[in-house]
Design an enzyme around this catalytic site. Structure first.
Site, short mmCIF file in Angstrom:
data_model
loop_
_atom_site.label_atom_id
_atom_site.label_comp_id
_atom_site.label_asym_id
_atom_site.label_seq_id
_atom_site.Cartn_x
_atom_site.Cartn_y
_atom_site.Cartn_z
N CYS A 82 0.87 -1.17 0.00
CA CYS A 82 0.00 0.00 0.00
C CYS A 82 0.91 1.22 0.00
O CYS A 82 1.91 1.24 -0.70
CB CYS A 82 -0.95 -0.03 1.19
SG CYS A 82 -0.08 -0.07 2.78
N ASN A 83 0.61 2.22 0.79
CA ASN A 83 1.45 3.42 0.82
C ASN A 83 2.54 3.31 1.88
O ASN A 83 3.68 3.66 1.63
CB ASN A 83 0.61 4.67 1.05
CG ASN A 83 1.43 5.91 0.86
OD1 ASN A 83 2.08 6.07 -0.17
ND2 ASN A 83 1.42 6.80 1.83
#
Length: 135
Positions: A82-83
């Protein structure tokens, strides 16, 4: 019956190991939102958001597992990110619990990929500002 998988059951790898895996036979599953993905992503990444950002806050994508299983096989070797790591880890747990066997969470997510210089010629701060929602 096999025990339910938990976050501690997930194999987590750093960005350099993830890059090596991707150069072999692994696929990159980006679980960030479409908006985050469109601002920058790993080459050849597949994007299936794990969560959506709504005015009420984060909401888990109710179709996440169905969407992933429609484009990937449970035998595929995956690097999931994800981030910054939170959503990726939870996505890995869900994937393991439905029978995916070869799932690796990329530690630090796409932010770590950018910070390590693997994102190419975009300046890291420009990419990270675009991803103000962490995790």
């Amino acid at each position: 019956m096999e025990a339910e998988k938990r976050p501690e059951d997930v194999m987590t790898v750093d960005v350099r190991v993830a890059k090596d895996l991707l150069q072999k036979d692994h696929l990159y599953l980006d679980v960030r939102t479409i908006e985050e993905y469109n601002k920058g992503h790993v080459e050849n990444a597949l994007n299936v958001p794990y969560m959506f950002f709504t005015p009420e806050g984060r909401v888990k994508n109710p179709d996440f597992l169905a969407q992933v299983t429609s484009i990937l096989k449970k035998e595929d070797h995956l690097v999931v990110a994800c981030n910054s790591g939170g959503r990726g880890l939870r996505a890995c747990v869900d994937l393991l619990n439905v029978g995916f066997k070869n799932v690796n969470n990329m530690e630090g997510g796409y932010s770590a990929w950018v910070d390590s210089g693997l994102a190419g010629d975009k300046p890291p701060e420009e990419l990270k500002i675009a991803c103000k929602f962490r995790g």
